[in-house]
Design a protein around this motif. Structure first.
Motif, PDB file in Angstrom:
ATOM      1  N   GLN A  28       0.812  -1.208   0.000  1.00 28.10           N
ATOM      2  CA  GLN A  28       0.000   0.000   0.000  1.00 28.10           C
ATOM      3  C   GLN A  28       0.852   1.267   0.000  1.00 28.10           C
ATOM      4  O   GLN A  28       1.804   1.383   0.769  1.00 28.10           O
ATOM      5  CB  GLN A  28      -0.909   0.027   1.234  1.00 28.10           C
ATOM      6  CG  GLN A  28      -1.965  -1.059   1.257  1.00 28.10           C
ATOM      7  CD  GLN A  28      -2.949  -0.916   0.118  1.00 28.10           C
ATOM      8  OE1 GLN A  28      -3.698   0.050   0.043  1.00 28.10           O
ATOM      9  NE2 GLN A  28      -2.943  -1.888  -0.791  1.00 28.10           N
ATOM     10  N   ARG A  30      -1.167   4.108   0.009  1.00 27.32           N
ATOM     11  CA  ARG A  30      -2.148   4.918   0.738  1.00 27.32           C
ATOM     12  C   ARG A  30      -1.919   4.756   2.250  1.00 27.32           C
ATOM     13  O   ARG A  30      -1.187   3.863   2.695  1.00 27.32           O
ATOM     14  CB  ARG A  30      -3.576   4.502   0.381  1.00 27.32           C
ATOM     15  CG  ARG A  30      -3.864   3.032   0.691  1.00 27.32           C
ATOM     16  CD  ARG A  30      -5.327   2.687   0.466  1.00 27.32           C
ATOM     17  NE  ARG A  30      -5.862   3.103  -0.812  1.00 27.32           N
ATOM     18  CZ  ARG A  30      -5.757   2.398  -1.939  1.00 27.32           C
ATOM     19  NH1 ARG A  30      -5.097   1.251  -1.950  1.00 27.32           N
ATOM     20  NH2 ARG A  30      -6.294   2.848  -3.059  1.00 27.32           N
ATOM     21  N   ASP A  67      -9.712   7.364   1.100  1.00 29.50           N
ATOM     22  CA  ASP A  67      -8.607   6.576   0.537  1.00 29.50           C
ATOM     23  C   ASP A  67      -7.671   6.039   1.617  1.00 29.50           C
ATOM     24  O   ASP A  67      -6.489   5.806   1.364  1.00 29.50           O
ATOM     25  CB  ASP A  67      -7.818   7.376  -0.502  1.00 29.50           C
ATOM     26  CG  ASP A  67      -6.985   6.472  -1.413  1.00 29.50           C
ATOM     27  OD1 ASP A  67      -7.360   5.289  -1.571  1.00 29.50           O
ATOM     28  OD2 ASP A  67      -5.957   6.937  -1.938  1.00 29.50           O
ATOM     29  N   ASP A 100     -11.741   2.037  -9.042  1.00 35.81           N
ATOM     30  CA  ASP A 100     -10.727   2.447  -8.073  1.00 35.81           C
ATOM     31  C   ASP A 100      -9.894   1.272  -7.560  1.00 35.81           C
ATOM     32  O   ASP A 100      -8.890   1.485  -6.876  1.00 35.81           O
ATOM     33  CB  ASP A 100     -11.377   3.114  -6.853  1.00 35.81           C
ATOM     34  CG  ASP A 100     -12.044   4.431  -7.176  1.00 35.81           C
ATOM     35  OD1 ASP A 100     -11.692   5.049  -8.202  1.00 35.81           O
ATOM     36  OD2 ASP A 100     -12.930   4.850  -6.403  1.00 35.81           O
ATOM     37  N   PHE A 101     -10.286   0.042  -7.867  1.00 36.87           N
ATOM     38  CA  PHE A 101      -9.591  -1.115  -7.307  1.00 36.87           C
ATOM     39  C   PHE A 101      -8.120  -1.113  -7.733  1.00 36.87           C
ATOM     40  O   PHE A 101      -7.802  -0.949  -8.916  1.00 36.87           O
ATOM     41  CB  PHE A 101     -10.235  -2.422  -7.772  1.00 36.87           C
ATOM     42  CG  PHE A 101     -11.599  -2.710  -7.201  1.00 36.87           C
ATOM     43  CD1 PHE A 101     -12.142  -1.950  -6.182  1.00 36.87           C
ATOM     44  CD2 PHE A 101     -12.352  -3.774  -7.701  1.00 36.87           C
ATOM     45  CE1 PHE A 101     -13.400  -2.234  -5.660  1.00 36.87           C
ATOM     46  CE2 PHE A 101     -13.607  -4.070  -7.191  1.00 36.87           C
ATOM     47  CZ  PHE A 101     -14.129  -3.301  -6.171  1.00 36.87           C
ATOM     48  N   ASP A 102      -7.259  -1.311  -6.754  1.00 36.13           N
ATOM     49  CA  ASP A 102      -5.827  -1.403  -7.043  1.00 36.13           C
ATOM     50  C   ASP A 102      -5.118  -2.277  -6.008  1.00 36.13           C
ATOM     51  O   ASP A 102      -3.895  -2.305  -5.945  1.00 36.13           O
ATOM     52  CB  ASP A 102      -5.179  -0.009  -7.075  1.00 36.13           C
ATOM     53  CG  ASP A 102      -5.332   0.754  -5.756  1.00 36.13           C
ATOM     54  OD1 ASP A 102      -5.859   0.179  -4.775  1.00 36.13           O
ATOM     55  OD2 ASP A 102      -4.922   1.938  -5.705  1.00 36.13           O
ATOM     56  N   SER A 103      -5.904  -2.961  -5.203  1.00 35.36           N
ATOM     57  CA  SER A 103      -5.386  -3.762  -4.100  1.00 35.36           C
ATOM     58  C   SER A 103      -6.314  -4.943  -3.900  1.00 35.36           C
ATOM     59  O   SER A 103      -7.538  -4.768  -3.836  1.00 35.36           O
ATOM     60  CB  SER A 103      -5.326  -2.920  -2.825  1.00 35.36           C
ATOM     61  OG  SER A 103      -5.307  -3.720  -1.668  1.00 35.36           O
ATOM     62  N   TRP A 104      -5.747  -6.157  -3.788  1.00 31.25           N
ATOM     63  CA  TRP A 104      -6.617  -7.336  -3.685  1.00 31.25           C
ATOM     64  C   TRP A 104      -7.470  -7.316  -2.421  1.00 31.25           C
ATOM     65  O   TRP A 104      -8.624  -7.742  -2.446  1.00 31.25           O
ATOM     66  CB  TRP A 104      -5.800  -8.620  -3.762  1.00 31.25           C
ATOM     67  CG  TRP A 104      -4.833  -8.856  -2.638  1.00 31.25           C
ATOM     68  CD1 TRP A 104      -3.509  -8.560  -2.620  1.00 31.25           C
ATOM     69  CD2 TRP A 104      -5.123  -9.451  -1.361  1.00 31.25           C
ATOM     70  NE1 TRP A 104      -2.945  -8.919  -1.406  1.00 31.25           N
ATOM     71  CE2 TRP A 104      -3.915  -9.476  -0.624  1.00 31.25           C
ATOM     72  CE3 TRP A 104      -6.279  -9.958  -0.771  1.00 31.25           C
ATOM     73  CZ2 TRP A 104      -3.833  -9.984   0.677  1.00 31.25           C
ATOM     74  CZ3 TRP A 104      -6.208 -10.460   0.526  1.00 31.25           C
ATOM     75  CH2 TRP A 104      -4.995 -10.477   1.227  1.00 31.25           C
ATOM     76  N   ALA A 107     -10.319  -4.766  -2.907  1.00 29.61           N
ATOM     77  CA  ALA A 107     -11.194  -5.261  -3.965  1.00 29.61           C
ATOM     78  C   ALA A 107     -12.011  -6.456  -3.492  1.00 29.61           C
ATOM     79  O   ALA A 107     -13.217  -6.543  -3.762  1.00 29.61           O
ATOM     80  CB  ALA A 107     -10.366  -5.636  -5.191  1.00 29.61           C
ATOM     81  N   HIS A 136      -8.809  -2.144 -17.460  1.00 29.62           N
ATOM     82  CA  HIS A 136      -8.353  -2.109 -16.071  1.00 29.62           C
ATOM     83  C   HIS A 136      -8.347  -3.535 -15.529  1.00 29.62           C
ATOM     84  O   HIS A 136      -9.405  -4.153 -15.364  1.00 29.62           O
ATOM     85  CB  HIS A 136      -9.297  -1.209 -15.269  1.00 29.62           C
ATOM     86  CG  HIS A 136      -8.946  -1.041 -13.831  1.00 29.62           C
ATOM     87  ND1 HIS A 136      -9.866  -1.186 -12.817  1.00 29.62           N
ATOM     88  CD2 HIS A 136      -7.775  -0.742 -13.216  1.00 29.62           C
ATOM     89  CE1 HIS A 136      -9.295  -0.959 -11.662  1.00 29.62           C
ATOM     90  NE2 HIS A 136      -8.027  -0.705 -11.872  1.00 29.62           N
ATOM     91  N   TRP A 138      -7.937  -4.861 -12.627  1.00 32.68           N
ATOM     92  CA  TRP A 138      -8.688  -5.114 -11.402  1.00 32.68           C
ATOM     93  C   TRP A 138     -10.185  -5.199 -11.659  1.00 32.68           C
ATOM     94  O   TRP A 138     -10.915  -5.909 -10.958  1.00 32.68           O
ATOM     95  CB  TRP A 138      -8.371  -4.047 -10.359  1.00 32.68           C
ATOM     96  CG  TRP A 138      -6.966  -4.131  -9.857  1.00 32.68           C
ATOM     97  CD1 TRP A 138      -5.897  -3.370 -10.246  1.00 32.68           C
ATOM     98  CD2 TRP A 138      -6.455  -5.062  -8.884  1.00 32.68           C
ATOM     99  NE1 TRP A 138      -4.768  -3.761  -9.567  1.00 32.68           N
ATOM    100  CE2 TRP A 138      -5.079  -4.783  -8.736  1.00 32.68           C
ATOM    101  CE3 TRP A 138      -7.038  -6.075  -8.134  1.00 32.68           C
ATOM    102  CZ2 TRP A 138      -4.272  -5.502  -7.851  1.00 32.68           C
ATOM    103  CZ3 TRP A 138      -6.235  -6.800  -7.248  1.00 32.68           C
ATOM    104  CH2 TRP A 138      -4.870  -6.504  -7.119  1.00 32.68           C
ATOM    105  N   THR A 139     -10.666  -4.476 -12.671  1.00 31.92           N
ATOM    106  CA  THR A 139     -12.079  -4.560 -13.035  1.00 31.92           C
ATOM    107  C   THR A 139     -12.372  -5.922 -13.643  1.00 31.92           C
ATOM    108  O   THR A 139     -13.387  -6.560 -13.311  1.00 31.92           O
ATOM    109  CB  THR A 139     -12.451  -3.440 -14.022  1.00 31.92           C
ATOM    110  OG1 THR A 139     -12.294  -2.165 -13.369  1.00 31.92           O
ATOM    111  CG2 THR A 139     -13.883  -3.570 -14.495  1.00 31.92           C
TER     112      THR A 139
END
Length: 230
Positions: A28, A30, A67, A100-104, A107, A136, A138-139
């Motif tokens: 992360q 964030r 976030d 916005d997903f960028d982390s398992w 998500a 994307h 993650w999508t």
């Protein structure tokens, strides 16, 4: 409950020294507060009991916008329950999070909330199918994670069997894609779906692997076949 009050409640459950390890494990950039998952479960369970649907959706939206790692997970947990009536706003909010997903971890928690809304209204699979063509990653991954209930059904009805085959079609298209289908997270999501399905319908998984296994990475084939025997 205001967003500031919710954040204060979350910060009160920080475990000193935990944030750095969590940030490293979840990769992360964030802010990570360092709150154990059981504490997040306890907090969000209390919020679900205290707040009506409209207030929960509003708070989930506000927490997502911060976030902060745990705040986004808490936002998802606020909407993770079988019965939300009416649920159109909750589904729309979950859908809005997907880009916005960028982390398992984030998500997966959001998809767990979305699973309940899909089961409540399977017509929403039309929306999820549109995710499979996204640029994307993650999508695209979310389309399989959010539909896992159809891999786990012990006694699916005919309509559910049709939905299961539809989703397996998405998985087959993923692994057949020589560019986007080779991503580790995509292969893992396909393997995860097949692994769960193998506990209920091993022959269907064997058939998938016979037809498409050559396009899967070795680790994904092993994961998909983990519970197959013979």
């Amino acid at each position: 409950m205001t967003p500031d009050e919710a954040l204060s409640a979350l910060r009160a459950r920080i475990e000193p020294g935990r944030a750095e390890g969590q940030a490293k494990y979840h990769k992360q950039s964030r802010e990570v507060l360092g709150i154990p998952n059981p504490a997040l479960n306890e907090i969000t369970k209390a919020w679900r009991q205290q707040l009506g649907v409209e207030a929960r959706v509003a708070l989930a939206h506000a927490l997502w916008q911060t976030d902060i790692f745990e705040a986004r997970i808490a936002a998802a947990k606020l909407l993770t329950q079988a019965r939300i009536r009416p649920d159109a706003a909750a589904w729309a909010l979950i859908e809005s999070w997907v880009p916005d997903f960028d982390s398992w971890a984030i998500a997966d928690h959001a998809c767990m909330a979305g699973q309940k809304r899909l089961l409540a209204d399977p017509a929403r699979l039309d929306t999820v199918e549109s995710w499979t063509g996204s640029d994307h990653m993650w999508t695209r991954r979310a389309a399989l994670v959010i539909t896992l209930p159809w891999a786990k059904m012990n006694n699916p009805k005919p309509d559910d069997l049709a939905r299961r085959d539809r989703i397996l079609g998405w998985a087959a298209a993923y692994v057949a894609d020589p560019e986007r289908g080779r991503d580790w997270f995509i292969q893992k999501s396909v393997a995860w779906w097949l692994r769960d399905l193998s506990k209920r319908n091993p022959d269907r998984v064997r058939g998938f692997l016979d037809a498409h296994g050559a396009a899967m990475k070795p680790f994904a084939r092993r994961e998909a076949a983990k519970y197959l025997t013979g």
